[in-house]
Write a protein that holds these residues in place. Structure first.
Motif, PDB file in Angstrom:
ATOM      1  N   ARG A 126       0.836  -1.208   0.000  1.00 31.14           N
ATOM      2  CA  ARG A 126       0.000   0.000   0.000  1.00 31.14           C
ATOM      3  C   ARG A 126       0.876   1.266   0.000  1.00 31.14           C
ATOM      4  N   LEU A 127       1.983   1.223   0.766  1.00 34.95           N
ATOM      5  CA  LEU A 127       2.907   2.355   0.780  1.00 34.95           C
ATOM      6  C   LEU A 127       3.467   2.593  -0.621  1.00 34.95           C
ATOM      7  N   SER A 128       3.846   1.538  -1.298  1.00 27.25           N
ATOM      8  CA  SER A 128       4.368   1.656  -2.660  1.00 27.25           C
ATOM      9  C   SER A 128       3.327   2.270  -3.590  1.00 27.25           C
ATOM     10  N   GLN A 129       2.079   1.824  -3.486  1.00 24.43           N
ATOM     11  CA  GLN A 129       0.998   2.388  -4.309  1.00 24.43           C
ATOM     12  C   GLN A 129       0.792   3.868  -3.997  1.00 24.43           C
ATOM     13  N   THR A 130       0.816   4.209  -2.727  1.00 27.00           N
ATOM     14  CA  THR A 130       0.616   5.599  -2.318  1.00 27.00           C
ATOM     15  C   THR A 130       1.749   6.487  -2.834  1.00 27.00           C
ATOM     16  N   LEU A 131       2.978   6.024  -2.712  1.00 26.57           N
ATOM     17  CA  LEU A 131       4.120   6.802  -3.200  1.00 26.57           C
ATOM     18  C   LEU A 131       4.040   7.011  -4.711  1.00 26.57           C
ATOM     19  N   THR A 132       3.609   5.989  -5.434  1.00 26.67           N
ATOM     20  CA  THR A 132       3.439   6.119  -6.886  1.00 26.67           C
ATOM     21  C   THR A 132       2.350   7.131  -7.203  1.00 26.67           C
ATOM     22  N   SER A 133       1.246   7.077  -6.471  1.00 27.99           N
ATOM     23  CA  SER A 133       0.146   8.015  -6.678  1.00 27.99           C
ATOM     24  C   SER A 133       0.573   9.449  -6.374  1.00 27.99           C
ATOM     25  N   VAL A 134       1.323   9.645  -5.299  1.00 27.78           N
ATOM     26  CA  VAL A 134       1.808  10.984  -4.934  1.00 27.78           C
ATOM     27  C   VAL A 134       2.746  11.514  -6.013  1.00 27.78           C
ATOM     28  N   LYS A 135       3.660  10.683  -6.476  1.00 26.51           N
ATOM     29  CA  LYS A 135       4.593  11.114  -7.530  1.00 26.51           C
ATOM     30  C   LYS A 135       3.837  11.490  -8.800  1.00 26.51           C
ATOM     31  N   ASP A 136       2.863  10.673  -9.197  1.00 33.43           N
ATOM     32  CA  ASP A 136       2.058  10.990 -10.380  1.00 33.43           C
ATOM     33  C   ASP A 136       1.306  12.312 -10.198  1.00 33.43           C
ATOM     34  N   SER A 137       0.741  12.511  -9.019  1.00 31.40           N
ATOM     35  CA  SER A 137       0.008  13.755  -8.745  1.00 31.40           C
ATOM     36  C   SER A 137       0.933  14.960  -8.810  1.00 31.40           C
ATOM     37  N   MET A 138       2.112  14.847  -8.233  1.00 27.18           N
ATOM     38  CA  MET A 138       3.071  15.953  -8.262  1.00 27.18           C
ATOM     39  C   MET A 138       3.527  16.238  -9.699  1.00 27.18           C
ATOM     40  N   ASP A 139       3.789  15.185 -10.464  1.00 27.29           N
ATOM     41  CA  ASP A 139       4.218  15.361 -11.853  1.00 27.29           C
ATOM     42  C   ASP A 139       3.147  16.044 -12.704  1.00 27.29           C
ATOM     43  N   ASN A 140       1.868  15.860 -12.326  1.00 26.85           N
ATOM     44  CA  ASN A 140       0.747  16.439 -13.059  1.00 26.85           C
ATOM     45  C   ASN A 140       0.177  17.689 -12.395  1.00 26.85           C
ATOM     46  N   PHE A 141       0.928  18.263 -11.446  1.00 26.10           N
ATOM     47  CA  PHE A 141       0.547  19.496 -10.754  1.00 26.10           C
ATOM     48  C   PHE A 141      -0.772  19.364  -9.988  1.00 26.10           C
ATOM     49  N   GLN A 142      -1.117  18.186  -9.539  1.00 24.87           N
ATOM     50  CA  GLN A 142      -2.324  17.964  -8.745  1.00 24.87           C
ATOM     51  C   GLN A 142      -1.943  17.942  -7.269  1.00 24.87           C
ATOM     52  N   PHE A 143      -1.443  19.055  -6.772  1.00 23.55           N
ATOM     53  CA  PHE A 143      -0.895  19.138  -5.418  1.00 23.55           C
ATOM     54  C   PHE A 143      -1.934  18.882  -4.337  1.00 23.55           C
ATOM     55  N   GLN A 144      -3.180  19.254  -4.590  1.00 23.63           N
ATOM     56  CA  GLN A 144      -4.229  19.133  -3.560  1.00 23.63           C
ATOM     57  C   GLN A 144      -4.641  17.701  -3.320  1.00 23.63           C
ATOM     58  N   ARG A 145      -4.277  16.774  -4.184  1.00 27.00           N
ATOM     59  CA  ARG A 145      -4.672  15.366  -4.019  1.00 27.00           C
ATOM     60  C   ARG A 145      -3.902  14.806  -2.876  1.00 27.00           C
TER      61      ARG A 145
END
Length: 147
Positions: free
Chosen positions: A128-147
């Protein structure tokens, strides 16, 4: 600087542009000095003259407010919004302090457990940590900071 850069180098001086809506007061009105509804970032960081009514929240709280704001529409700011952000910041900070404190005597050389020997719940949580880190990185790369 865009026109100058394109004229001189043939390309824009940046890779991406991020635009946002207006920053409005807590009631959704445009900030105006004449209305007296302007939120001074310096007062949020350092506090006002009366520290009881205008406490200092620090730059990290202001940064967290910005990071949590959905820039795709107008952004609201006011005393209650800053107080809520401060409460979130305090919870995050205290949780991190507790977690770091419990790891103070952890030595990976002697205390580490091989992945194969971990209980299934620990393996699940690492997944789950790995999935969360991937999701955070994707959000940051796409400027979705509020997610």
């Amino acid at each position: 600087s865009l026109l100058t850069s394109v004229a001189n180098t043939g390309k824009a001086p940046y890779k991406a542009v991020l635009t946002h809506g207006f920053v409005l007061d807590a009631k959704g009105f445009k900030m105006s000095k004449s209305l007296g509804n302007v939120v001074d970032p310096l007062k949020v960081i350092e506090g006002g003259n009366n520290k009881k009514t205008e406490p200092a929240y620090g730059a990290d709280v202001l940064r967290l407010w910005v990071a949590n704001s959905d820039y795709s529409s107008d952004i609201l700011i006011g005393d209650n919004i800053i107080k809520q952000t401060f409460d979130s910041y305090r919870k995050l900070r205290n949780t991190a302090r507790y977690m770091i404190g419990t790891l103070s005597d952890f030595d990976p050389e002697t205390n580490a457990v091989a992945y194969e020997d971990l209980p299934s719940l620990d393996k699940y949580m690492l997944g789950r940590l790995s999935q969360t880190l991937t999701s955070v990185k994707d959000s940051m790369d796409n400027f979705q900071f509020q997610r």
